[in-house]
Design an enzyme around this catalytic site. Sequence first.
Site, mmCIF file in Angstrom:
data_model
loop_
_atom_site.group_PDB
_atom_site.id
_atom_site.type_symbol
_atom_site.label_atom_id
_atom_site.label_comp_id
_atom_site.label_asym_id
_atom_site.label_seq_id
_atom_site.Cartn_x
_atom_site.Cartn_y
_atom_site.Cartn_z
ATOM 1 N N LEU A 125 -58.238 32.390 -48.657
ATOM 2 C CA LEU A 125 -56.875 31.257 -48.544
ATOM 3 C C LEU A 125 -57.452 30.243 -49.082
ATOM 4 O O LEU A 125 -56.470 29.124 -48.958
ATOM 5 C CB LEU A 125 -55.732 31.800 -47.158
ATOM 6 N N PRO A 128 -60.635 23.132 -50.006
ATOM 7 C CA PRO A 128 -60.850 21.783 -49.890
ATOM 8 C C PRO A 128 -59.937 20.843 -48.943
ATOM 9 O O PRO A 128 -60.120 20.606 -47.926
ATOM 10 C CB PRO A 128 -61.550 21.257 -50.545
ATOM 11 N N GLY A 131 -56.326 23.829 -45.092
ATOM 12 C CA GLY A 131 -56.852 24.986 -44.127
ATOM 13 C C GLY A 131 -55.926 24.678 -42.901
ATOM 14 O O GLY A 131 -55.452 26.157 -43.457
ATOM 15 N N SER A 132 -55.642 24.346 -41.824
ATOM 16 C CA SER A 132 -54.309 24.733 -40.787
ATOM 17 C C SER A 132 -53.028 24.267 -41.996
ATOM 18 O O SER A 132 -52.085 25.403 -41.911
ATOM 19 C CB SER A 132 -54.509 23.764 -39.697
ATOM 20 N N THR A 158 -65.781 33.341 -45.980
ATOM 21 C CA THR A 158 -66.610 34.635 -45.153
ATOM 22 C C THR A 158 -67.204 35.835 -46.489
ATOM 23 O O THR A 158 -66.185 36.121 -46.931
ATOM 24 C CB THR A 158 -65.871 35.345 -44.162
ATOM 25 N N GLU A 363 -59.806 31.655 -38.938
ATOM 26 C CA GLU A 363 -58.683 32.849 -38.471
ATOM 27 C C GLU A 363 -57.838 31.713 -38.112
ATOM 28 O O GLU A 363 -56.519 32.716 -37.538
ATOM 29 C CB GLU A 363 -58.610 33.984 -38.479
ATOM 30 N N THR A 365 -57.286 27.666 -35.899
ATOM 31 C CA THR A 365 -57.727 26.613 -35.233
ATOM 32 C C THR A 365 -56.865 26.960 -33.975
ATOM 33 O O THR A 365 -55.828 27.974 -33.776
ATOM 34 C CB THR A 365 -57.939 25.207 -35.296
HETATM 35 N N1 CAA Z 1 -46.037 36.830 -40.150
HETATM 36 C C1 CAA Z 1 -44.604 36.848 -41.380
HETATM 37 N N2 CAA Z 1 -44.170 35.860 -41.985
HETATM 38 C C2 CAA Z 1 -44.733 34.652 -42.107
HETATM 39 C C3 CAA Z 1 -45.571 34.244 -40.469
HETATM 40 C C4 CAA Z 1 -46.262 35.877 -40.144
HETATM 41 N N3 CAA Z 1 -46.653 35.644 -39.215
HETATM 42 N N4 CAA Z 1 -46.003 33.323 -40.661
HETATM 43 C C5 CAA Z 1 -44.919 32.221 -41.110
HETATM 44 N N5 CAA Z 1 -44.090 33.113 -41.715
HETATM 45 C C6 CAA Z 1 -43.628 33.125 -42.451
HETATM 46 C C7 CAA Z 1 -42.106 32.175 -42.211
HETATM 47 O O1 CAA Z 1 -41.075 33.238 -42.037
HETATM 48 C C8 CAA Z 1 -41.702 30.895 -43.560
HETATM 49 O O2 CAA Z 1 -40.710 31.749 -44.377
HETATM 50 P P1 CAA Z 1 -39.733 32.281 -44.525
HETATM 51 O O3 CAA Z 1 -39.195 30.691 -45.169
HETATM 52 O O4 CAA Z 1 -39.193 32.533 -46.256
HETATM 53 O O5 CAA Z 1 -38.939 32.182 -43.661
HETATM 54 C C9 CAA Z 1 -42.687 31.092 -44.065
HETATM 55 O O6 CAA Z 1 -43.901 32.084 -44.094
HETATM 56 C C10 CAA Z 1 -43.612 29.457 -44.086
HETATM 57 O O7 CAA Z 1 -43.548 29.728 -42.654
HETATM 58 P P2 CAA Z 1 -43.583 27.961 -41.922
HETATM 59 O O8 CAA Z 1 -42.522 27.816 -41.961
HETATM 60 O O9 CAA Z 1 -43.922 28.720 -40.347
HETATM 61 O O10 CAA Z 1 -44.731 27.937 -41.934
HETATM 62 P P3 CAA Z 1 -45.417 26.274 -41.757
HETATM 63 O O11 CAA Z 1 -45.942 25.208 -43.456
HETATM 64 O O12 CAA Z 1 -45.468 25.417 -40.802
HETATM 65 O O13 CAA Z 1 -46.968 27.226 -41.469
HETATM 66 C C11 CAA Z 1 -49.307 28.064 -39.977
HETATM 67 C C12 CAA Z 1 -47.324 27.862 -40.927
HETATM 68 C C13 CAA Z 1 -48.851 29.000 -39.631
HETATM 69 C C14 CAA Z 1 -49.097 26.712 -39.380
HETATM 70 C C15 CAA Z 1 -49.761 28.850 -41.204
HETATM 71 O O14 CAA Z 1 -49.693 27.226 -42.070
HETATM 72 C C16 CAA Z 1 -50.945 28.842 -40.312
HETATM 73 O O15 CAA Z 1 -50.675 30.200 -40.308
HETATM 74 N N6 CAA Z 1 -51.827 28.631 -40.617
HETATM 75 C C17 CAA Z 1 -53.593 28.491 -40.315
HETATM 76 C C18 CAA Z 1 -54.255 29.211 -41.374
HETATM 77 C C19 CAA Z 1 -55.741 29.995 -40.844
HETATM 78 O O16 CAA Z 1 -55.543 30.749 -40.133
HETATM 79 N N7 CAA Z 1 -56.739 30.413 -42.426
HETATM 80 C C20 CAA Z 1 -57.269 31.266 -41.905
HETATM 81 C C21 CAA Z 1 -58.019 31.072 -43.291
HETATM 82 S S1 CAA Z 1 -59.067 32.297 -43.643
HETATM 83 C C22 CAA Z 1 -60.696 32.770 -42.437
HETATM 84 O O17 CAA Z 1 -61.134 31.910 -41.464
HETATM 85 C C23 CAA Z 1 -60.943 34.719 -42.509
HETATM 86 C C24 CAA Z 1 -61.965 33.886 -42.429
HETATM 87 O O18 CAA Z 1 -63.002 33.792 -43.805
HETATM 88 C C25 CAA Z 1 -63.148 34.245 -41.636
#
Ligand code: CAA
Length: 379
Positions: A125, A128, A131-132, A158, A363, A365
């Site tokens: 996901l 560069p 991220g968030s 990962t 996953e 911050t």
């Molecule tokens: N489940 C289902 N749908 C979801 C959801 C969830 N938990 N969270 C959001 N959505 C949906 C929303 O309903 C919305 O859909 P609709 O417009 O159709 O209603 C859509 O997704 C967009 O949601 P938001 O408007 O809330 O989006 P946002 O831009 O404000 O961002 C956020 C939300 C929570 C900040 C999200 O971008 C996020 O979680 N960011 C962090 C990303 C992350 O965790 N990255 C980690 C990388 S992976 C990793 O680290 C793995 C590794 O290798 C260890």
Amino acid sequence: MNFELTEEQKMVRDAARSFAQNELKPGVIERDEQQKFPADQIKELGELGFMGMMTKEEYGGAGLDTISYVLVMEELSKIDASASVAVSVNNSLVCYGLEKYGTEEQKQKYLVPLASGQKLGAFCLSEPEAGSDATSQHTTAIDMGGYYLLNGTKNWITNGNNASIYLVIAQTYPEKGHRGINVLIVEKGMEGFTVGPKENKLGIRGSDTHSLQFTDVKVPKENRIGDDGFGFKFAMQTLDGGRIGIAAQALGIASGAYELALAYAKERKTFGHPIADHQAIQFKLADMHCKIESARLLCLRAAWLKDQGLPYGEAAAMAKLMASEAAMEVTVEAVQIHGGYGYVREYHVERLMRDAKITQIYEGTSEIQRLVIARNILK
Ligand code: CAA
């Protein structure tokens, strides 16, 4: 309310504990120093059923519950968080998503080898510049009729080099924002797909974190998971479960450091007494213990909600937030209790302190977890 584990859960936890002691502990310091991926140990974990713990047996998994997954993640992470993050990503970010949203053909072709530990998966996901802010994907998957043309770069992946199956999030319709994002199954070896150099990290140094480059990779249409445009929701939903795994990892790092500090405090003497007799140390141990137990309850609650089929996104965010903060605080205190010995490699706590930091970052911050929690409170 029943806090008692079942016999099966205890058995699974004990198996993970003894694996961690016997197979992960020897060599953990060297792997950290040399940034060596625990490939043999991950293979063995696959044979024990730990790489597809919650996947149904018919798809090569162990068919266990999320509580068992938390228990296993805690035990493995007490000893080796580099190994446990490989377990967590494969289980919750790759196998879970494939089982829940994949077609029968995708499950047979990809989930079975992943859940049975014959192959390793990665979840792609981050970029560069994403991220968030995960919706701002720059990687593109252009619909060419029979296939998607994939172009872009993924960062901090990962299992980046040791994986052979990658779930890649990419933008197909930029004008549709997050509703134009897809998730594609990409195999190592597809033309145009290259793995970049390994990141030289502060902690989890045995985990192989790489950037990935996709240049005109032709991904068959049948490798898209879910409906057209479902990729962002797929990522958010899998991350809800992933956060339980990372919360349990943080819990394990904290409990590993606490157990070492407790044993050391009983042994080490100053001013004619074991340091555990000094109130300054007792108060530290009491605080560490409380933080760990609070984190444990939140982890188990999130896992329980998931097992009951109830909403668990907010609970997972709370568990990850509190467990990762506890991991950082507890490991810092564990080093402090060890004094000068805590600062050298042989005593393990300095590594646990370095490993703890990533749990506040990947996953989502701590700030993203707070955002998820606040949005749930206010909705
Ligand atoms: N489940 C289902 N749908 C979801 C959801 C969830 N938990 N969270 C959001 N959505 C949906 C929303 O309903 C919305 O859909 P609709 O417009 O159709 O209603 C859509 O997704 C967009 O949601 P938001 O408007 O809330 O989006 P946002 O831009 O404000 O961002 C956020 C939300 C929570 C900040 C999200 O971008 C996020 O979680 N960011 C962090 C990303 C992350 O965790 N990255 C980690 C990388 S992976 C990793 O680290 C793995 C590794 O290798 C260890």
